[in-house]
Write an enzyme that holds these catalytic residues in place. Structure first.
Site, short mmCIF file in Angstrom:
data_model
loop_
_atom_site.label_atom_id
_atom_site.label_comp_id
_atom_site.label_asym_id
_atom_site.label_seq_id
_atom_site.Cartn_x
_atom_site.Cartn_y
_atom_site.Cartn_z
N LEU A 96 31.26 27.96 -12.94
CA LEU A 96 30.63 29.26 -13.15
C LEU A 96 30.27 29.45 -14.63
O LEU A 96 29.19 29.95 -14.96
CB LEU A 96 31.54 30.39 -12.67
CG LEU A 96 32.00 30.32 -11.21
CD1 LEU A 96 32.83 31.56 -10.87
CD2 LEU A 96 30.81 30.18 -10.27
N ASP A 97 31.18 29.07 -15.51
CA ASP A 97 30.90 29.15 -16.95
C ASP A 97 29.70 28.30 -17.33
O ASP A 97 28.75 28.77 -17.97
CB ASP A 97 32.11 28.67 -17.74
CG ASP A 97 33.04 29.80 -18.14
OD1 ASP A 97 32.56 30.93 -18.31
OD2 ASP A 97 34.25 29.54 -18.30
N HIS A 98 29.74 27.03 -16.96
CA HIS A 98 28.69 26.11 -17.40
C HIS A 98 27.35 26.42 -16.73
O HIS A 98 26.30 26.37 -17.39
CB HIS A 98 29.12 24.67 -17.14
CG HIS A 98 30.16 24.19 -18.10
ND1 HIS A 98 29.86 23.58 -19.29
CD2 HIS A 98 31.52 24.27 -18.05
CE1 HIS A 98 30.98 23.29 -19.95
NE2 HIS A 98 32.00 23.70 -19.20
N ASP A 152 35.83 32.49 -15.99
CA ASP A 152 35.50 31.67 -14.83
C ASP A 152 36.66 31.59 -13.85
O ASP A 152 36.50 31.81 -12.64
CB ASP A 152 35.10 30.28 -15.31
CG ASP A 152 34.69 29.33 -14.21
OD1 ASP A 152 35.49 29.13 -13.28
OD2 ASP A 152 33.60 28.76 -14.29
#
Length: 486
Positions: A369-371, A325
């Site tokens: 972005l990850d989540h 991310d």
């Protein structure tokens, strides 16, 4: 774009019944996170569509009315910071490596390495001819005399993780930036045909969990993929998280992202017994969730064709480019844009110096972005399960951090020069979240108490969501599925 509009777009891309959107409530945020980007709307939208898809499957299985779903922005924002807010044995466990961060390169460039994995860190220091115990000052000195793009390319050629800073304009002109804009999509793609497989009936009197008896084989690591598996576990799926005993781990993240899962370690490279056990699990899985680089699983002998031989009806293989991310934000324009927005908000001049002789890149207030990618993956899998039930076939769900970055950018921004927002509010602390009832506890990693962020979606009616258990180690279960209905 408001959260509701973003959710409606995602729902349509997944091919789900539009009438269901009337059951989703996403109230506007009175106090968005400190960012020039619509982070709160992104969090609300992806949590909302995943929850609504779960409610839709629950209604399909119980033949009951579709439950109303509400997601408050502050709750979704907290869930997007789960690794920062979760406690293990009363203490925060997630830490960035001491060398993490953005560094100046020559000619005004900036570079950011990812050093949380030790082999990435050691490889970078070797590339720069630095000792393995080098300080941040030594690393900064080494970067300052080098071109950011050249170092990043040399690092990537060695399989390391490092990127140069780009503006949105530079990213849009970059071949990878153009490719990301062209391929960004969200939703399952049908890749084989078969008759519909109506889901096992779920009488409301015996089970209230939407994904009860759905089997998910989770082969993911770090944040995005594990979050997807955690979401599915929270909706009642039997999620078996498989890692390798030969690969490094991140316990400070894993204790939080493994909630609700059972854990298992298999050596797919050199153990025939483990490979046979993996094949048995694949045959009876409903979903295969994986975050290897493209071709990574195939290199172990489990490419798409072999997986389809083992289980023609499997739904939802998941892959993404090797990336993190923080680096995607840095490479695709967010770090530059957020840094300039911060400087403009603080001083009223876009070129105001940040106390060091120049402005500096700035990360988004969470690893959005990850989540978001984790939730979009879970949403795609839920949509695939719905389509398998109603129209048949097996489906491929492919999500990437770059897809999510492209989508987040499309949601718009706040004008930092004309608003008291976006940087005047502080991020919610763990104590504040606990005080308003936003955390829960269970016994987990190493037998310690895990205090975690509650799920942001609220369901009306007889629907149960959340996590009942947590594993205590990386190999806390057997290589077998739970009996249906357990």
């Amino acid at each position: 774009m408001a959260a509701k509009a973003a959710a409606a777009e995602l729902w349509a891309q997944a091919g789900l019944p539009p009438s269901a959107l009337a059951h989703l409530s996403l109230p506007p945020s009175p106090s968005p996170p400190p960012s020039s980007f619509d982070v709160d709307a992104a969090a609300q939208a992806v949590v909302g569509v995943a929850a609504l898809a779960a409610a839709h499957l629950h209604a399909l299985r119980t033949r009951d009315d579709l439950s109303a779903v509400t997601v408050l922005a502050r709750d979704a924002a907290a869930e997007f910071r789960s690794q920062d807010l979760a406690l293990l044995g009363g203490e925060s466990a997630f830490e960035w490596d001491a060398l993490a961060g953005a560094y100046k390169a020559k000619l005004g460039g900036w570079i950011r390495p990812h050093t949380n994995w030790r082999h990435h860190k050691v490889g970078l220091l070797d590339l720069l001819d630095l000792p393995h115990d080098a300080s941040k000052a030594q690393l900064a000195e080494a970067f300052a005399s080098r071109d950011a793009d050249e170092v990043a390319e040399a690092a990537m050629d060695r399989g390391l993780v490092c990127t140069a800073l780009r503006s949105f304009e530079e990213w849009d002109a970059h071949p990878q930036g153009r490719a990301a804009l062209e391929r960004a999509r969200h939703g399952p793609v049908r890749f084989s045909t078969s008759a519909p497989r109506p889901p096992r009936a779920l009488p409301a009197s015996t089970s209230r969990r939407p994904l009860d008896s759905v089997r998910v084989l989770d082969l993911t690591r770090v944040i995005a993929g594990p979050v997807a598996g955690r979401v599915l576990a929270g909706y009642g799926a039997d999620v078996l998280w498989v890692t390798s005993p030969s690969l490094p781990s991140l316990p400070g993240l894993d204790f939080d992202t493994s909630r609700g899962k059972r854990t298992l370690q298999l050596d797919l490279r050199s153990s025939p017994a483990d490979r046979a056990a993996f094949e048995r699990l694949v045959r009876d899985a409903d979903v295969l969730l994986e975050s290897y680089r493209p071709g990574g699983l195939a290199s172990l002998g489990f490419g798409p064709e072999r997986l389809r031989e083992l289980n023609p009806d499997i739904g939802g293989p998941w892959s993404r480019r090797k990336g993190f991310d923080s680096l995607v934000q840095f490479a695709s324009g967010f770090g530059e844009a957020e840094g300039r927005a911060w400087s403009e908000w603080r001083s009223g001049r876009a070129d105001e110096e940040d106390g060091t002789g120049e402005w500096a890149p700035r990360a988004l207030p969470c690893q959005v972005l990850d989540h978001a990618t984790g939730y979009l993956t879970a949403f795609g899998i839920l949509a695939a399960l719905y389509h398998r039930s109603t129209s048949g076939g097996a489906h491929l769900v492919t999500t990437t951090l770059l897809d999510t970055a492209t989508w987040l950018r499309s949601l718009g921004r706040t004008d930092a020069s004309t608003s008291t927002e976006p940087f005047s509010v502080h991020l919610e602390t763990q104590e504040e979240l606990r005080a308003r009832g936003g955390t829960a506890r269970l016994r987990g990693w190493e037998g310690k108490e895990v205090e975690y962020v509650e799920h942001a979606a609220r369901f009306e009616g007889d629907v149960e969501v959340g996590w009942r258990t947590a594993p205590q180690a990386y190999a806390d279960g057997a290589a077998e599925w739970l009996a249906r209905g357990e």
